[in-house]
Design a protein around this motif. Structure first.
Motif, PDB file in Angstrom:
ATOM      1  N   VAL A  10       0.835  -1.200   0.000  1.00 33.31           N
ATOM      2  CA  VAL A  10       0.000   0.000   0.000  1.00 33.31           C
ATOM      3  C   VAL A  10       0.869   1.249   0.000  1.00 33.31           C
ATOM      4  O   VAL A  10       0.759   2.112  -0.867  1.00 33.31           O
ATOM      5  CB  VAL A  10      -0.955   0.004   1.206  1.00 33.31           C
ATOM      6  N   LEU A  11       1.781   1.342   0.961  1.00 30.21           N
ATOM      7  CA  LEU A  11       2.664   2.510   1.050  1.00 30.21           C
ATOM      8  C   LEU A  11       3.943   2.229   0.265  1.00 30.21           C
ATOM      9  O   LEU A  11       5.045   2.142   0.815  1.00 30.21           O
ATOM     10  CB  LEU A  11       2.965   2.825   2.516  1.00 30.21           C
ATOM     11  N   TYR A  12       3.759   2.109  -1.022  1.00 27.04           N
ATOM     12  CA  TYR A  12       4.862   1.670  -1.900  1.00 27.04           C
ATOM     13  C   TYR A  12       5.812   2.808  -2.273  1.00 27.04           C
ATOM     14  O   TYR A  12       6.813   2.571  -2.949  1.00 27.04           O
ATOM     15  CB  TYR A  12       4.293   1.046  -3.172  1.00 27.04           C
ATOM     16  N   LEU A  13       5.530   4.047  -1.849  1.00 28.95           N
ATOM     17  CA  LEU A  13       6.393   5.182  -2.159  1.00 28.95           C
ATOM     18  C   LEU A  13       7.214   5.628  -0.950  1.00 28.95           C
ATOM     19  O   LEU A  13       7.662   6.765  -0.886  1.00 28.95           O
ATOM     20  CB  LEU A  13       5.547   6.356  -2.665  1.00 28.95           C
ATOM     21  N   GLN A  14       7.417   4.725   0.003  1.00 27.13           N
ATOM     22  CA  GLN A  14       8.111   5.074   1.236  1.00 27.13           C
ATOM     23  C   GLN A  14       9.506   5.630   0.981  1.00 27.13           C
ATOM     24  O   GLN A  14       9.950   6.565   1.655  1.00 27.13           O
ATOM     25  CB  GLN A  14       8.193   3.866   2.169  1.00 27.13           C
ATOM     26  N   GLU A  15      10.222   5.071   0.021  1.00 29.56           N
ATOM     27  CA  GLU A  15      11.595   5.513  -0.229  1.00 29.56           C
ATOM     28  C   GLU A  15      11.648   6.957  -0.706  1.00 29.56           C
ATOM     29  O   GLU A  15      12.686   7.610  -0.582  1.00 29.56           O
ATOM     30  CB  GLU A  15      12.260   4.595  -1.262  1.00 29.56           C
ATOM     31  N   GLN A  16      10.554   7.464  -1.260  1.00 23.02           N
ATOM     32  CA  GLN A  16      10.515   8.840  -1.740  1.00 23.02           C
ATOM     33  C   GLN A  16       9.929   9.807  -0.697  1.00 23.02           C
ATOM     34  O   GLN A  16       9.880  11.005  -0.930  1.00 23.02           O
ATOM     35  CB  GLN A  16       9.662   8.927  -3.013  1.00 23.02           C
ATOM     36  N   HIS A  17       9.493   9.273   0.437  1.00 22.28           N
ATOM     37  CA  HIS A  17       8.775  10.082   1.423  1.00 22.28           C
ATOM     38  C   HIS A  17       9.732  10.764   2.390  1.00 22.28           C
ATOM     39  O   HIS A  17      10.800  10.244   2.717  1.00 22.28           O
ATOM     40  CB  HIS A  17       7.792   9.190   2.196  1.00 22.28           C
ATOM     41  N   ARG A  18       9.330  11.946   2.875  1.00 17.14           N
ATOM     42  CA  ARG A  18      10.178  12.718   3.783  1.00 17.14           C
ATOM     43  C   ARG A  18      10.510  11.946   5.053  1.00 17.14           C
ATOM     44  O   ARG A  18      11.580  12.130   5.647  1.00 17.14           O
ATOM     45  CB  ARG A  18       9.479  14.029   4.169  1.00 17.14           C
ATOM     46  N   SER A  19       9.617  11.098   5.487  1.00 22.21           N
ATOM     47  CA  SER A  19       9.851  10.348   6.719  1.00 22.21           C
ATOM     48  C   SER A  19      11.067   9.444   6.602  1.00 22.21           C
ATOM     49  O   SER A  19      11.758   9.181   7.596  1.00 22.21           O
ATOM     50  CB  SER A  19       8.616   9.533   7.087  1.00 22.21           C
ATOM     51  N   SER A  20      11.362   8.956   5.396  1.00 18.34           N
ATOM     52  CA  SER A  20      12.555   8.111   5.198  1.00 18.34           C
ATOM     53  C   SER A  20      13.820   8.904   5.468  1.00 18.34           C
ATOM     54  O   SER A  20      14.755   8.412   6.117  1.00 18.34           O
ATOM     55  CB  SER A  20      12.573   7.555   3.770  1.00 18.34           C
ATOM     56  N   ASN A  26      18.690  12.546   7.874  1.00 21.11           N
ATOM     57  CA  ASN A  26      18.853  13.605   6.874  1.00 21.11           C
ATOM     58  C   ASN A  26      17.600  14.478   6.845  1.00 21.11           C
ATOM     59  O   ASN A  26      16.886  14.551   5.840  1.00 21.11           O
ATOM     60  CB  ASN A  26      19.104  12.995   5.491  1.00 21.11           C
ATOM     61  N   ASP A  27      17.330  15.109   7.949  1.00 18.43           N
ATOM     62  CA  ASP A  27      16.104  15.885   8.126  1.00 18.43           C
ATOM     63  C   ASP A  27      16.006  16.993   7.082  1.00 18.43           C
ATOM     64  O   ASP A  27      16.861  17.878   7.021  1.00 18.43           O
ATOM     65  CB  ASP A  27      16.093  16.497   9.535  1.00 18.43           C
ATOM     66  N   CYS A 233       5.299  16.129   0.348  1.00 24.55           N
ATOM     67  CA  CYS A 233       5.753  15.057   1.235  1.00 24.55           C
ATOM     68  C   CYS A 233       6.942  14.298   0.670  1.00 24.55           C
ATOM     69  O   CYS A 233       7.454  13.382   1.326  1.00 24.55           O
ATOM     70  CB  CYS A 233       4.604  14.095   1.544  1.00 24.55           C
ATOM     71  N   ARG A 234       7.413  14.659  -0.505  1.00 28.30           N
ATOM     72  CA  ARG A 234       8.571  14.003  -1.085  1.00 28.30           C
ATOM     73  C   ARG A 234       9.870  14.543  -0.484  1.00 28.30           C
ATOM     74  O   ARG A 234       9.937  15.681  -0.026  1.00 28.30           O
ATOM     75  CB  ARG A 234       8.574  14.190  -2.609  1.00 28.30           C
ATOM     76  N   ILE A 235      10.891  13.731  -0.515  1.00 28.17           N
ATOM     77  CA  ILE A 235      12.150  14.056   0.164  1.00 28.17           C
ATOM     78  C   ILE A 235      12.744  15.371  -0.321  1.00 28.17           C
ATOM     79  O   ILE A 235      13.195  16.193   0.473  1.00 28.17           O
ATOM     80  CB  ILE A 235      13.162  12.907  -0.043  1.00 28.17           C
ATOM     81  N   ARG A 236      12.741  15.609  -1.614  1.00 29.58           N
ATOM     82  CA  ARG A 236      13.438  16.772  -2.165  1.00 29.58           C
ATOM     83  C   ARG A 236      12.583  18.044  -2.186  1.00 29.58           C
ATOM     84  O   ARG A 236      13.053  19.085  -2.630  1.00 29.58           O
ATOM     85  CB  ARG A 236      13.931  16.457  -3.581  1.00 29.58           C
ATOM     86  N   ALA A 237      11.367  17.983  -1.731  1.00 25.29           N
ATOM     87  CA  ALA A 237      10.502  19.164  -1.748  1.00 25.29           C
ATOM     88  C   ALA A 237      11.027  20.240  -0.804  1.00 25.29           C
ATOM     89  O   ALA A 237      11.410  19.949   0.329  1.00 25.29           O
ATOM     90  CB  ALA A 237       9.080  18.771  -1.382  1.00 25.29           C
ATOM     91  N   LYS A 238      11.044  21.467  -1.275  1.00 25.02           N
ATOM     92  CA  LYS A 238      11.475  22.606  -0.464  1.00 25.02           C
ATOM     93  C   LYS A 238      10.341  23.589  -0.212  1.00 25.02           C
ATOM     94  O   LYS A 238      10.343  24.288   0.808  1.00 25.02           O
ATOM     95  CB  LYS A 238      12.621  23.337  -1.167  1.00 25.02           C
ATOM     96  N   GLN A 239       9.386  23.649  -1.145  1.00 28.69           N
ATOM     97  CA  GLN A 239       8.301  24.605  -1.046  1.00 28.69           C
ATOM     98  C   GLN A 239       6.959  23.892  -1.203  1.00 28.69           C
ATOM     99  O   GLN A 239       6.890  22.753  -1.666  1.00 28.69           O
ATOM    100  CB  GLN A 239       8.427  25.680  -2.137  1.00 28.69           C
ATOM    101  N   ILE A 240       5.906  24.582  -0.807  1.00 30.01           N
ATOM    102  CA  ILE A 240       4.559  24.048  -0.950  1.00 30.01           C
ATOM    103  C   ILE A 240       3.618  25.242  -1.111  1.00 30.01           C
ATOM    104  O   ILE A 240       3.878  26.330  -0.590  1.00 30.01           O
ATOM    105  CB  ILE A 240       4.158  23.189   0.269  1.00 30.01           C
TER     106      ILE A 240
END
Length: 322
Positions: A10-20, A26-27, A233-240
């Protein structure tokens, strides 16, 4: 220790998520929420009071609630902490007590935007962008104010800086009301991360002010918010961008342990006398706050409070507020 999820079907995008990244040390830190709706809402630190005739148009068009909520400062830390809990696979926030999400009902109650009616789409322009702007706003923008089929919000703010008198000509009142709606759409409700431009393709929807309220602007706002949180919510996101005030108000209404304590609504008697209708529920947060129990703008605090969340701290009433 594996932070999960245990089943990644279900949560198949975990590697791309900020929580990873956070778990790996690497906050990515705070997101930068983008907006450009201040000019039409605040002047000298005070909420701008529009003439009653402009308010009548906004009420008819479905944007009166947005006007009454006004400009509330973003809490970057709260927005960032919530986006870290958002999962684009399920379009829900994943919390220790379960999953939850923002609904169309939340949009209607908190911001007062219409959630029924026609879909908000951007039809192909039937004329050059400058001609469309002139048709809707009555003033032709300079070539510098246009970038392809987008118009600079700074041009709108400068051109319509003066608030019309309540006895102004109908045409002047209507043009200002359209400019106010356009600024709100491009600066917050449907904003992109540039926060500097608005799509001219939306302008034809505002030409007939009697028909503006027939569109589901609330559904469009919610769709934009979902899209922006999925990107944010993606790792490389800087803005929203998008209607992040909706997210913030929703958190304050739903989570009792992270809301600031209100000590008074910022509306004086003179201001209250010119309002023509009741505000949406989100307007109660245009208030003064006491921060003795709940600090704001502190990311580590919000992360800790969300990690420790208990079921009784989640307000699950069906939007029946005090």
């Amino acid at each position: 220790m594996d932070p999960g999820p245990q089943d990644r079907r279900v949560l198949y995008l975990q590697e791309q998520h900020r929580s990873s990244a956070i778990w790996a040390g690497n906050d990515p830190g705070l997101l930068d929420p983008r907006r450009s709706d201040t000019e039409f809402n605040r002047a000298d630190g005070q909420h701008i009071i529009l003439p009653a005739r402009v308010q009548q148009i906004l009420l008819r068009a479905g944007f009166y609630g947005v006007y009454r909520v006004g400009h509330i400062q973003y809490d970057h830390a709260l927005i960032s902490a919530m986006v870290e809990r958002w999962r684009q696979e399920t379009h829900t926030f994943h919390l220790p007590v379960g999953e939850c999400s923002i609904t169309l009902q939340d949009v209607a109650v908190l911001l007062g935007l219409p959630i029924d009616g026609l879909a908000v789409t951007a039809p192909p322009l039937d004329a050059p962008p400058a001609d469309v702007c002139e048709r809707v706003l009555g003033i032709r923008p300079t070539a510098h104010a246009l970038r392809n089929s987008k118009l600079k919000l700074s041009w709108i703010a400068a051109t319509f800086r003066e608030i019309p008198a309540d006895n102004a000509d109908d045409v002047v009142i209507e043009r200002y009301a359209r400019a106010w709606i356009i600024q709100s759409l491009g600066g917050s409700i449907l904003a992109d991360k540039s926060s500097a431009f608005v799509k001219v393709s939306l302008f034809p929807l505002l030409h007939d002010l009697n028909a503006v309220g027939h569109y589901s602007w609330g559904a469009a706002a919610l769709a934009v918010l979902y899209r922006e949180m999925c990107r944010g919510c993606r790792i490389r996101a800087k803005q929203i961008a998008g209607p992040l005030l909706l997210l913030q108000l929703w958190c304050w209404e739903r989570f009792s342990h992270i809301r600031p304590r209100r000590v008074g609504i910022i509306i004086d008697e003179e201001e209250a006398a010119v309002y023509i209708d009741r505000p949406p529920h989100g307007a109660r947060w245009r208030a003064r706050f006491l921060l003795d129990r709940t600090p704001i703008h502190v990311l580590t605090y919000y992360r800790d409070q969300l990690d420790r969340m208990r079921a009784e701290q989640v307000i699950q009433m069906n939007l029946i507020y005090d």
